[in-house]
Design an enzyme around this catalytic site. Structure first.
Site, PDB file in Angstrom:
ATOM      1  N   ARG A  12       0.844  -1.197   0.000  1.00 46.97           N
ATOM      2  CA  ARG A  12       0.000   0.000   0.000  1.00 46.97           C
ATOM      3  C   ARG A  12       0.880   1.248   0.000  1.00 46.97           C
ATOM      4  O   ARG A  12       1.506   1.576   0.999  1.00 46.97           O
ATOM      5  CB  ARG A  12      -0.934   0.013   1.206  1.00 46.97           C
ATOM      6  CG  ARG A  12      -1.775   1.300   1.266  1.00 46.97           C
ATOM      7  CD  ARG A  12      -3.036   1.189   2.098  1.00 46.97           C
ATOM      8  NE  ARG A  12      -2.800   1.055   3.518  1.00 46.97           N
ATOM      9  CZ  ARG A  12      -3.751   1.264   4.456  1.00 46.97           C
ATOM     10  NH1 ARG A  12      -4.977   1.619   4.079  1.00 46.97           N
ATOM     11  NH2 ARG A  12      -3.480   1.100   5.733  1.00 46.97           N
ATOM     12  N   ASP A  45      -4.131   3.403  14.192  1.00 45.89           N
ATOM     13  CA  ASP A  45      -3.298   3.946  13.128  1.00 45.89           C
ATOM     14  C   ASP A  45      -3.796   5.344  12.773  1.00 45.89           C
ATOM     15  O   ASP A  45      -4.605   5.927  13.499  1.00 45.89           O
ATOM     16  CB  ASP A  45      -3.267   3.015  11.911  1.00 45.89           C
ATOM     17  CG  ASP A  45      -4.611   2.882  11.206  1.00 45.89           C
ATOM     18  OD1 ASP A  45      -5.567   3.622  11.541  1.00 45.89           O
ATOM     19  OD2 ASP A  45      -4.718   2.034  10.294  1.00 45.89           O
TER      20      ASP A  45
END
Length: 544
Positions: A170, A459
């Site tokens: 990613r 996160d």
């Protein structure tokens, strides 16, 4: 009299970041030339896309509800087209483990037994210069079977023999830049490099051929997509990379995270634009909640969301979003991937771990029965629980693409009905948002992008929910459960109290975290992304 002709400077990428061991293996002259070509062709279009996304966001903020676009109705109506689908190594995606690309975490992910490792340079990575390039070194070694690590206390970590998860990388989103690399265009004008092009470009340049030779391929998760035109940009990037690297067209495969509100209204169009490179869509649940808050934060109290803990996957608007994603994917031959389970097992508290595993089993059971083909977890200890629920439904099959979900009929009104029965803004919710944001930002500023906080893996997406809810509650005059309004002064007091209560160390960044939270949650302006000012202010000045 002859007028001198201006000499155009050749385009190039300059390296501004510091040198570390093995960085020269990634930042080779050939790789920098590759990045330069990518920027020459695609950087102007990236800026156009950012402006288009900004205009769309401002329209929603001013009162224009998102809707399914009439100009793309023909794409949705044509039932004949399909996406490329799973590439080699992506047929079975029942359980995907997510995490950053530091050496120890990479080894743990590859030894986890998951089907896929989402190697994350986005929300789970603090984009220090070290993390960005060392992560590429680690991926390079992992793909070639050379990854090992010795901890400071002498403990050795190695990838076990046998099959390892397929890697899906990613890169950072279109809105982010890489300030340690400077692109000089053909006219000599300097600009920070695109983080998307840097991450994806370096990964493909160094690893695409090795991945193909190993029977897999260069696979990507694409974050923060907001429209079909973002998807078109990425599709053109992939096609160019394939030509430049001598790969067959369609070798690169991408899975798109549907984690913004506008993208939820263009799922089919995003699949269509990427159809020759597309493997599926993922329900990026936490960023999706953040995106809702961001787009509706100025439009009155009726759009307020309650405490984060009340926004579960079973509330009607989240159920509508995920059901639509499954239906859309399976109609086009694309995998539908479920969202993150952020719980972390705690060996010291077996009772809490048992409760967490029960909740995870419920979540994954719901996804499997809804038609998802696989799911995400944040910790190896969750893989068995998640896989058991999918195995029960799949019955030996690697996916359930044949389940078309013809029972689903989702309208724009369903996606925009943010009513949550019994949901409240609470004093505890204010304190929790402040506490999580402070501790996560402290970790992020110290170079850790995925942090264990109160039994959850937090996160950047969950930090965004925390600070955006605070901003939203303040600016819309939300009343908490104690009948007191959420004001700037009240949140300021909570920040001071939490800061005083947290344990301190010589190397903590809590004061910087508090300053950043105040700027992004208490100010009049709302930064669209918390990480943009955080990166510019704190991660670039000293070249880390």
């Amino acid at each position: 009299m002859n007028t001198p002709t201006a000499t155009l400077s050749p385009a190039r990428i300059d390296v501004l970041g510091g040198e570390e061991a093995r960085f020269d293996e990634i930042l080779t002259p050939e790789a920098l030339d590759f990045l330069t070509e990518l920027h020459d062709i695609f950087e102007p279009r990236r800026r156009d896309r950012l402006e288009g996304n900004r205009a769309q966001r401002h329209a929603i903020e001013r009162g224009q509800d998102p809707d399914f676009k009439p100009e793309t109705a023909a794409i949705r109506a044509d039932r004949t087209w399909r996406v490329a689908g799973a590439g080699p190594g992506l047929v079975d995606r029942r359980v995907e483990i997510t995490g950053p690309t530091d050496r120890k975490m990479a080894i743990n992910a590859l030894n986890s037994g998951a089907n896929v490792w989402l190697a994350d340079h986005e929300d789970a990575t603090s984009p220090t210069w070290h993390n960005v390039i060392a992560g590429q070194v680690n991926l390079h070694d992992a793909i070639r079977g050379r990854l090992s690590f010795t901890s400071p206390d002498g403990k050795e970590y190695r990838v076990q023999d046998g099959p390892t998860p397929t890697i899906v990388f990613r890169p950072r989103g279109l809105h982010l830049t890489e300030r340690h690399l400077r692109w000089i265009d053909a006219e000599g004008s300097p600009a920070a490099a695109s983080a998307s092009l840097v991450d994806a470009g370096l990964y493909a340049f160094h690893n695409a051929r090795a991945l193909v030779d190993a029977g897999r391929g260069p696979y990507f998760y694409l974050p923060k997509m907001e429209s079909r035109l973002d998807a078109r940009w990425w599709d053109d990037v992939f096609s160019w990379m394939e030509r430049r690297l001598g790969l067959d067209h369609g070798t690169i495969r991408a899975t798109v995270l549907i984690e913004t509100l506008p993208a939820a209204f263009e799922m089919e169009e995003i699949l269509y634009e990427l159809r020759e490179h597309c493997a599926g869509l993922n329900a990026g649940r936490w960023d999706y909640v953040f995106s809702i808050i961001k787009h509706f934060r100025t439009r009155g109290r009726q759009w307020l969301l309650p405490d984060r803990g009340s926004v579960t996957m079973t509330v009607p608007f989240m159920r509508a979003y995920t059901d639509l994603l499954v239906q859309t994917c399976h109609a086009r031959g694309a995998y539908a991937m479920g969202g993150m389970s952020a719980f972390i097992p705690n060996k010291a508290d077996q009772e809490a771990t048992s409760r967490a595993l029960e909740r995870i089993a419920d979540d994954k059971r719901r996804e499997a029965h809804a038609g998802f083909d696989g799911t995400w977890v944040a910790h190896p200890g969750l893989i068995e629980t998640a896989r058991t629920e999918f195995d029960t439904v799949l019955q030996g099959r690697p996916h359930q693409l044949d389940r078309q979900r013809d029972d689903v009929s989702v309208t724009a009104a369903d996606l925009l009905d943010f009513t949550i029965d019994g949901g409240r803004v609470t004093a505890h919710g204010i304190q929790q948002n402040v506490s999580v944001a402070l501790r996560y930002l402290d970790a992020w500023l110290r170079g850790t992008g995925a942090a264990a906080i109160d039994g959850l893996m937090e996160d950047a997406a969950t930090a965004e929910i925390s600070r955006s809810q605070l901003w939203h509650w303040i600016h819309q005059g939300a009343l908490a459960d104690d009948r007191m309004p959420v004001t700037r002064e009240r949140v300021e007091w909570v920040i001071d109290a939490e800061l005083a209560a947290l344990p301190r160390s010589a190397d903590d960044r809590l004061d910087d975290a508090a300053e950043l939270l105040r700027a992004c949650a208490l100010g009049e302006d709302f930064p669209p992304f918390l990480t943009v000012p955080a990166y510019a202010r704190y991660l670039c000045d000293d070249g880390r």
